[in-house]
Design a protein around this motif. Structure first.
Motif, short mmCIF file in Angstrom:
data_model
loop_
_atom_site.label_atom_id
_atom_site.label_comp_id
_atom_site.label_asym_id
_atom_site.label_seq_id
_atom_site.Cartn_x
_atom_site.Cartn_y
_atom_site.Cartn_z
N PHE A 49 0.84 -1.19 0.00
CA PHE A 49 0.00 0.00 0.00
C PHE A 49 0.88 1.25 0.00
N VAL A 50 0.46 2.27 -0.73
CA VAL A 50 1.24 3.51 -0.78
C VAL A 50 1.07 4.25 0.55
N ASP A 51 2.09 5.02 0.88
CA ASP A 51 2.05 5.76 2.14
C ASP A 51 2.71 7.12 1.97
N LYS A 52 2.45 7.99 2.92
CA LYS A 52 3.05 9.32 2.95
C LYS A 52 3.09 9.78 4.39
N ASP A 53 4.20 10.32 4.80
CA ASP A 53 4.38 10.78 6.18
C ASP A 53 4.09 9.67 7.18
N GLY A 54 4.46 8.44 6.81
CA GLY A 54 4.34 7.31 7.72
C GLY A 54 2.95 6.70 7.80
N LYS A 55 2.01 7.17 6.97
CA LYS A 55 0.64 6.63 7.00
C LYS A 55 0.22 6.09 5.65
N ASN A 56 -0.40 4.90 5.68
CA ASN A 56 -0.93 4.34 4.44
C ASN A 56 -2.10 5.17 3.92
N LEU A 57 -2.33 5.09 2.62
CA LEU A 57 -3.50 5.73 2.01
C LEU A 57 -4.69 4.79 2.22
N GLU A 58 -5.52 5.10 3.22
CA GLU A 58 -6.68 4.27 3.55
C GLU A 58 -7.97 5.06 3.36
N LEU A 59 -8.95 4.40 2.77
CA LEU A 59 -10.25 5.02 2.53
C LEU A 59 -11.35 4.14 3.12
N ASN A 60 -12.32 4.76 3.77
CA ASN A 60 -13.45 4.04 4.34
C ASN A 60 -14.64 4.10 3.39
N PHE A 61 -15.06 2.94 2.91
CA PHE A 61 -16.13 2.80 1.93
C PHE A 61 -17.40 2.33 2.64
N TYR B 185 -17.53 9.63 5.96
CA TYR B 185 -17.12 8.58 5.02
C TYR B 185 -16.00 9.13 4.14
N ASP B 186 -15.31 8.25 3.45
CA ASP B 186 -14.46 8.65 2.33
C ASP B 186 -15.16 8.34 1.01
N LEU B 187 -15.74 7.14 0.95
CA LEU B 187 -16.52 6.72 -0.21
C LEU B 187 -17.89 6.29 0.30
N LEU B 188 -18.96 6.81 -0.30
CA LEU B 188 -20.30 6.42 0.09
C LEU B 188 -21.08 6.10 -1.18
N ILE B 189 -21.59 4.87 -1.26
CA ILE B 189 -22.29 4.45 -2.47
C ILE B 189 -23.75 4.86 -2.41
N SER B 190 -24.26 5.33 -3.53
CA SER B 190 -25.66 5.76 -3.62
C SER B 190 -26.23 5.30 -4.95
N ASN B 191 -27.51 4.92 -4.91
CA ASN B 191 -28.22 4.57 -6.13
C ASN B 191 -29.29 5.65 -6.29
N ILE B 192 -29.07 6.58 -7.22
CA ILE B 192 -29.82 7.83 -7.23
C ILE B 192 -30.55 8.03 -8.55
N LEU B 193 -31.79 8.47 -8.46
CA LEU B 193 -32.57 8.86 -9.63
C LEU B 193 -32.06 10.21 -10.12
N THR B 194 -31.70 10.30 -11.39
CA THR B 194 -31.10 11.53 -11.90
C THR B 194 -32.13 12.52 -12.43
N GLU B 195 -33.37 12.07 -12.63
CA GLU B 195 -34.43 12.97 -13.08
C GLU B 195 -35.60 12.89 -12.11
N GLN B 196 -35.39 13.37 -10.91
CA GLN B 196 -36.44 13.29 -9.90
C GLN B 196 -37.59 14.26 -10.18
N ALA B 197 -37.41 15.22 -11.03
CA ALA B 197 -38.47 16.17 -11.34
C ALA B 197 -38.67 16.29 -12.85
#
Length: 520
Positions: free
Chosen positions: A355-367, A413-425
């Protein structure tokens, strides 16, 4: 990607085993098919309340055939009369006059303009989201005419009033009837007799303005798509919403079943937390993450063609230059380019742990994701696996759908999944504003991701007051280009949607907007 396919197959096998051992009904032992004058439907359900102003629970009230709005959408998302028989706008584009049909609520009370006014005022008082959609200066009722004067021009106001948030309820019953537990008093073909998240039972509305085809209606929550398919095969339900990709082949016998399937107007997208201090505040990191995702494989292989692979902000089912935008998309799958972007941003694997890191910390994302839709865990695992190829660690967190609302609004969150209607109106303006316009003073709480672009905001404001369709289209395409250049979000794919029914059921057709499951 092999590990993802194995996991997907394992999930499907586990679901089938659940069917074999538990039978049908999604865990509700009382779920059963009623007599011939009863329609029984299997659905997925996220609502533990039937209060239409709570979260997005109005969708279920409308899907169950209970609630109606002033405006309805046809199968091309054009607004058409429903409770309102007609409407017109003033020359200054600020005052809209709606003529209300001569109809009754399910309790027999007349639907007057005053009743509609009180219902809309109740919505604005109880649901902060209403003010995000539009703000009014005044509402005036006179007999069957309702005049809504807005604070600024809203080109899509009739379409906005077709959103299930604005279901018209009889406010005189509010408090006498617990709308959350017993269902609101509305104008649709059915009225609620009992409700739980697992099962809703309804009777025909005796005061409905037209003919109601069934005396009774049973809505069974069967969240697992394989279980829904088995229930329909066995005849335990008459109709099922969104049969899984692997099971559609079971219903090809046209002498037994009808399949209604369309390319939807939905996005399955990831909201990317770009607030200061978060890894995704860096556009290079966002772009690297997006480039790591093999979205062609997700849609065509992992989800067996039931998803169109993701790209531009709006799906190909809408007329907003999809092919042109897709060709110029800078975020196509490219693992090596993703690795270079991370290196340019200072992220390198200095300790050899993968895993890539910077300043001693891994690049971690919460999904963060929810499993109410069977494909979402598969997307989550696929993103996790692909991100690892470029050295990004993704941690998965499965939450209840209703908790997802709070997480989304708080930006936890870092990543949040959504299933969204794009033409609600009947137009993408609301979708493009509520999720991506700068969240100033909490005025767009759905955009807690921190995405902000002054040029995008200016176009959003311009769009609101533009009534010319061609000019609106050009503005929307410009906004899409800005989002794409910013790597502001990632569209994983555009789902197809289906409704499968017994041959004994007529006119069971799925609509693009996903509001209408049971109708007259």
């Amino acid at each position: 990607m092999k590990s993802i396919y194995k996991k997907g197959a394992a999930l499907a096998a586990a679901a089938l085993m659940t069917v074999a051992f538990a039978g049908c009904g999604g865990g509700d032992k009382s779920a059963s098919k009623g007599p011939k004058d009863t329609l029984t439907v299997g659905i997925t359900n996220f609502a533990d309340s039937l209060e239409p102003t709570d979260n997005y629970f109005g969708w279920q009230v409308m899907r169950y055939g209970v609630g109606e709005c002033l405006v309805h959408f046809d199968n091309k998302m054009n607004p058409e009369p429903w409770i309102a028989e007609s409407w017109k706008v003033s020359d200054d584009k600020l005052s809209w006059t709606f003529k209300i049909k001569d109809i009754k609520f399910s309790n027999g009370n007349k639907v007057t303009a005053e009743a509609v006014k009180k219902s809309l005022e109740r919505t604005f008082a109880k649901a902060p989201r209403a003010k995000v959609m539009f703000e009014y200066e005044s509402m005036t009722a006179n007999g069957q005419e309702l005049v809504i004067k807005t604070k600024k021009p809203y080109a899509t106001l009739p379409g906005l009033l077709g959103d299930p948030l604005f279901i018209i309820v009889d406010v005189t019953e509010d408090g006498k009837v617990d709308f959350a537990k017993s269902g609101p008093i509305c104008t649709g073909p059915y009225k609620v007799t009992s409700f739980s998240k697992a099962k809703c039972e309804l009777d025909a509305n005796p005061n409905y303005s037209g003919t109601v085809p069934f005396k009774h209606l049973i809505i069974n929550t069967i969240d697992d798509p394989n279980t829904r398919a088995m229930a329909l095969q066995k005849g335990e339900i008459d109709m099922a919403v969104n049969i899984g990709a692997g099971d559609l082949a079971l219903f090809q016998d046209k002498n037994k079943f009808n399949i209604s399937e369309i390319s939807s107007i939905r996005d399955t997208l990831l909201r990317l937390n770009q607030n200061p201090g978060r890894p995704l505040a860096d556009k290079n990191v966002r772009r690297a993450l997006i480039k790591s995702m093999d979205r062609e494989t997700y849609g065509n292989v992992l989800l067996k063609g039931t998803y169109i692979p993701g790209g531009p902000m709006l799906p190909p089912s809408l007329d907003y230059a999809f092919d042109e935008l897709d060709k110029m998309n800078p975020d196509k799958y490219d693992v090596e380019a993703a690795k270079k972007l991370l290196a340019d941003a200072g992220w390198k694997d200095t300790d050899g742990d993968g895993f890539v890191d910077k300043d001693g910390k891994n690049l971690e994302l919460n999904f963060t994701f929810y499993s109410g839709r069977a494909e979402l865990p598969l997307f989550a695992e696929a993103v996790q696996s692909d991100a690892k190829k470029v050295g990004i660690k993704v941690n998965l967190k499965n939450v209840d759908y209703n908790i997802l609302f709070d997480i989304g609004k708080k930006g936890e969150y870092d990543l949040l999944i959504s299933n969204i209607l794009t033409e609600q109106a009947g137009d993408p303006e609301f979708f493009m504003n509520v999720y991506f316009r700068t969240n100033k003073d909490g005025n767009t709480p759905e955009n807690a991701s921190g995405y902000s672009n002054p040029e995008y905001d200016a176009l959003s404001e311009k769009l609101s007051g533009e009534f010319d369709p061609a000019k609106r289209r050009d503005i929307i395409i410009q906004m899409e280009k800005i989002m794409m250049n910013d790597a502001g979000t990632v569209i994983l794919g555009y789902p197809k949607t289906n409704l499968v029914s017994s041959k004994n059921i007529a006119n069971a057709n799925i609509y693009p907007c996903d509001y209408y499951w049971v109708t007259k």
